[in-house]
Design a protein around this motif. Structure first.
Motif, PDB file in Angstrom:
ATOM      1  N   LYS A   1       0.820  -1.210   0.000  1.00 17.77           N
ATOM      2  CA  LYS A   1       0.000   0.000   0.000  1.00 17.77           C
ATOM      3  C   LYS A   1       0.853   1.258   0.000  1.00 17.77           C
ATOM      4  CE  LYS A   1      -2.011  -1.247   3.868  1.00 17.77           C
ATOM      5  NZ  LYS A   1      -1.368  -2.560   4.088  1.00 17.77           N
ATOM      6  N   THR A   2       1.788   1.313   0.944  1.00 13.10           N
ATOM      7  CA  THR A   2       2.637   2.494   1.059  1.00 13.10           C
ATOM      8  C   THR A   2       3.524   2.642  -0.184  1.00 13.10           C
ATOM      9  OG1 THR A   2       2.597   2.300   3.452  1.00 13.10           O
ATOM     10  CG2 THR A   2       4.348   3.636   2.509  1.00 13.10           C
ATOM     11  N   THR A   3       3.994   1.524  -0.692  1.00 12.59           N
ATOM     12  CA  THR A   3       4.808   1.569  -1.909  1.00 12.59           C
ATOM     13  C   THR A   3       4.005   2.157  -3.063  1.00 12.59           C
ATOM     14  OG1 THR A   3       5.995  -0.391  -1.165  1.00 12.59           O
ATOM     15  CG2 THR A   3       6.195   0.174  -3.485  1.00 12.59           C
TER      16      THR A   3
ATOM     17  N   PRO B   1       1.633  10.978   5.219  1.00 11.65           N
ATOM     18  CA  PRO B   1       2.368   9.719   5.282  1.00 11.65           C
ATOM     19  C   PRO B   1       1.941   8.871   6.465  1.00 11.65           C
ATOM     20  CG  PRO B   1       3.736  11.493   6.115  1.00 11.65           C
ATOM     21  CD  PRO B   1       2.451  12.121   5.665  1.00 11.65           C
ATOM     22  N   GLN B   2       2.329   7.606   6.380  1.00 13.30           N
ATOM     23  CA  GLN B   2       1.969   6.657   7.435  1.00 13.30           C
ATOM     24  C   GLN B   2       2.695   6.981   8.736  1.00 13.30           C
ATOM     25  OE1 GLN B   2       2.637   2.663   6.146  1.00 13.30           O
ATOM     26  NE2 GLN B   2       1.899   1.742   8.019  1.00 13.30           N
ATOM     27  N   GLU B   3       3.987   7.293   8.613  1.00 12.37           N
ATOM     28  CA  GLU B   3       4.774   7.596   9.805  1.00 12.37           C
ATOM     29  C   GLU B   3       4.498   9.027  10.241  1.00 12.37           C
ATOM     30  OE1 GLU B   3       6.615   5.193  10.977  1.00 12.37           O
ATOM     31  OE2 GLU B   3       6.482   3.872   9.240  1.00 12.37           O
TER      32      GLU B   3
ATOM     33  N   LEU C   1      -4.191   9.446   2.111  1.00 13.88           N
ATOM     34  CA  LEU C   1      -4.087   9.292   3.560  1.00 13.88           C
ATOM     35  C   LEU C   1      -3.593   7.875   3.836  1.00 13.88           C
ATOM     36  CD1 LEU C   1      -7.559  10.804   4.462  1.00 13.88           C
ATOM     37  CD2 LEU C   1      -5.402  11.780   5.201  1.00 13.88           C
ATOM     38  N   ASP C   2      -2.341   7.764   4.237  1.00 11.49           N
ATOM     39  CA  ASP C   2      -1.801   6.433   4.490  1.00 11.49           C
ATOM     40  C   ASP C   2      -2.014   6.082   5.953  1.00 11.49           C
ATOM     41  OD1 ASP C   2      -0.573   4.024   4.179  1.00 11.49           O
ATOM     42  OD2 ASP C   2       1.347   4.815   3.460  1.00 11.49           O
ATOM     43  N   GLU C   3      -3.006   5.248   6.193  1.00 10.71           N
ATOM     44  CA  GLU C   3      -3.413   4.855   7.540  1.00 10.71           C
ATOM     45  C   GLU C   3      -3.607   6.042   8.481  1.00 10.71           C
ATOM     46  OE1 GLU C   3      -1.632   1.402   9.135  1.00 10.71           O
ATOM     47  OE2 GLU C   3      -1.108   0.645   7.145  1.00 10.71           O
ATOM     48  N   PRO C   4      -4.597   6.856   8.157  1.00  7.22           N
ATOM     49  CA  PRO C   4      -4.822   8.069   8.945  1.00  7.22           C
ATOM     50  C   PRO C   4      -5.277   7.767  10.361  1.00  7.22           C
ATOM     51  CG  PRO C   4      -6.621   7.738   7.418  1.00  7.22           C
ATOM     52  CD  PRO C   4      -5.583   6.710   7.083  1.00  7.22           C
TER      53      PRO C   4
HETATM   54 MG   LIG Z   1       2.140   1.100   4.777  1.00 10.93          MG
END
Ligand SMILES: [Mg+2]
Ligand SMILES: Nc1ncnc2c1ncn2[C@@H]1O[C@H](COP(=O)(O)OP(=O)(O)OP(=O)(O)O)[C@@H](O)[C@H]1O
Lengths: 310, 253
Positions: free
Chosen positions: A46-48, A86-88, A160-163
């Motif tokens: 997903k993030t990629t 981003p996720q982080e 939104l990466d894992e908001p």
């Molecule tokens: Mg991810």
């Protein structure tokens, strides 16, 4: 050149330097104005995938268009349209909320607009924190700041990466509210999540990615319809050889060597037909000793999909 | 050109300097003052004159260069390394910013700081020695060009480094020795012939020599050679940066 698709990905693949194939020939269209939920287990890609669209990961092949602009050859036009959370949680420590959000706006080539940023911070309940240094904020607050930064340049497309990872229930609902308001304004939202209920709650369409491949893309309503189908299981007292003619039209199934009747119905329909069925059963003299209902959840569908692949 | 982005990054970087005033301005000034006390006063009183210039004045250009090199490198290196380290670089990488703009902003800010620092050190030096600058504009030209070149070098180091150790390595193990051996405190002509030849492979020699010429009209190598070499370093840096951004080296996965 405007097109119907907000994001259009074709033949995308990504092999990392260590030889790992993180994406294998992805084809995906995200429609303008929709909320698209991308589901998938840890390490699915997903993030990629998001990284390749936003310029953080170099694709090994394939093309990506954002609002019709190639994200590599026309990166300016493409990135101008896109915001990324981003996720982080990565934030500056010593900057104030106001400064960091204003900085983002500048970075994306927009002239300053204090009124817009003020409204943005108010919408995200950050206004009273605008002069606070980022390091003094809680994790949930920082997440909002990242959203504010991503929206600072008024993008048409938001990733939104894992908001809602590691966010409490209340903040999650707030987040959903924020996303809904964005949709009302016509912003296309692509979000990744591990929470199925989140996808159910928010998404117009759902995509499932596993091991670098898109295994399903479907309208959420369509999924819900499958999901909305419930089954009533009746355990019969006596073995039934075949379904009586009077009950044929109801679409019953016989199972467990004639000791179980299965009635499939639409749980969301006005009339489920259960009452009628029970009357008819009574009239036909069929007795049952127990009954239960079963429903397949999106989670089940998801888990099955992912398992099938393995 | 995304001027808003250049502005945003430039001023962000400048603001960082003011947050760390102690480290970025005061400490180089203090160490320069110490050099004056040790080399200028203690040793200088025995050496008297080099190339017809009092020793105290002779070391001023070299000292300025020494600070300029180390400070532009460490400033620029940290400026890009830190966002990479904490992850905030994602924003610049996903913004509609070209590498030219990124370089202008980051290197421009580091070079501005280095130039300002050079001038502050010059002002500090005038408290210890009598100075006259024969070619002030040439001096400024060298000051600015060197600041830009070595900020560029720092920028490259900051991208290359993947831990704090590497970040310190190049300035400490390469640049400082080269600066010391490059004639900061002596004239090349004071060395035996063999070492004079070896020294010509030290790029810093050309910088200091040209810089000193701007002050006193004396130099180890012709000033035009110094100028040419500085340009060569600048170009080399630009080419490396171009390659970095083309390939996404250490910036994109
Ligand atoms: Mg991810
Ligand atoms: N820089 C990298 N080099 C090599 N492999 C990588 C790199 N980044 C990610 N991967 C691998 O690629 C795969 C996909 O990672 P990715 O971060 O896209 O997953 P994800 O779907 O976002 O997972 P999560 O739900 O845990 O965030 C993983 O197996 C991961 O280990």
């Amino acid at each position: 050149m405007p097109t119907a698709a907000a994001i259009s990905i074709s033949g995308l693949y990504k092999t990392y330097d260590n030889g790992f194939e993180a994406l294998k020939s992805i084809d995906l269209e995200i429609r303008k104005g929709e909320i698209f939920a991308l589901l998938g287990p840890n390490g699915a890609g997903k993030t990629t995938l998001i990284g390749t669209v936003c310029g953080l990961v170099q694709p090994s092949g394939g093309t990506i268009l954002a609002d019709g602009h190639n994200v590599i050859t026309e990166f300016r036009a493409a990135r101008y349209k896109i915001g990324l959370v981003p996720q982080e949680l990565t934030t500056e420590n010593f900057e104030s909320v106001w400064a960091t959000v204003s900085f983002s706006r500048g970075l994306f080539g927009r002239s300053p607009n204090p009124a817009y940023i003020e409204q943005l911070l108010k919408d995200l309940s950050l206004w009273d924190k605008k002069d606070n240094k980022l390091m003094t904020l809680s994790g949930g607050m920082k997440r909002r700041v990242l959203i504010a930064k991503a929206l600072s340049h008024e993008p048409d497309i938001l990733f939104l990466d894992e908001p809602t990872a590691g966010v409490d229930v209340e903040l999650r609902r707030d987040m959903w509210q924020v996303v809904r308001r964005l949709k009302e304004k016509g912003v296309t939202v692509i979000l990744t999540t591990h929470y199925i209920d989140e996808a159910e709650e928010m998404a117009d369409r759902v995509g499932v990615i596993n091991k670098g491949e898109i295994v399903l893309v479907e309208e959420k309503d369509e999924l819900m319809r499958k999901l909305g189908r419930k089954q009533l299981l009746l355990q019969l007292q006596d073995k039934l050889e075949e379904i009586p003619d009077t009950l044929k039209e109801r679409g019953l199934e016989l199972a467990s060597d004639g000791y179980e009747l299965i009635f499939t119905y639409d749980a969301q329909a006005e009339r489920t037909g259960i009452a009628g069925l029970l009357e008819d059963l009574n009239a036909a003299g069929i007795r049952f000793k127990d009954l239960k209902t079963a429903q397949s959840s999106l989670e089940e569908i998801f888990v099955n999909l992912v398992r099938e692949q393995q | 050109m995304n001027f808003h982005a250049i502005r945003a990054i430039y001023f962000y970087e400048m603001a960082r300097t003011f947050r760390t005033l102690m480290q970025s301005v005061i400490s180089p000034v203090i160490s320069t003052a110490l050099y004056f006390v040790v080399f200028g006063a203690a040793i200088g009183s025995r050496i008297e004159q080099v190339d017809g210039v009092s020793y105290g004045a002779f070391i001023v250009p070299g000292l300025m260069m020494l600070s300029l090199l180390t400070q532009s490198i460490s400033n620029a290196a940290f400026g890009i390394y830190f966002p990479k380290f904490v992850g905030t670089i994602y924003e610049a990488m996903s913004a509609p910013v070209s590498y030219v703009e990124l370089v202008i902003a980051y290197v421009g800010a580091a070079a501005t700081k280095a130039t300002a620092l050079g001038l502050i050190i010059l002002a500090t030096a005038t408290m210890f020695v009598d100075l006259e600058i024969q070619h002030p504009f040439v001096m400024l030209g060298f000051l600015v060009m060197t600041s830009i070149t070595f900020s560029l070098v720092g920028f490259i180091i900051g991208i290359w480094a993947d831990n704090f150790e590497k970040l310190q390595l190049v300035p400490l193990l390469i640049v400082t020795p080269l600066a010391f051996l490059g004639g900061s405190f002596y004239s090349i002509s004071m060395l035996p012939p063999f070492w004079q030849t070896v020294t010509l492979f030290n790029p810093v020699v050309y910088l200091i020599s040209g810089f000193r010429w701007a002050f006193y009209g004396v130099s180890d190598v012709p000033v035009i050679v110094s100028f040419g070499m500085t340009l060569v370093f600048l170009m080399a840096g630009l080419l490396i940066v171009r390659w970095i951004f083309k390939t996404g080296y250490r910036l994109k996965s």
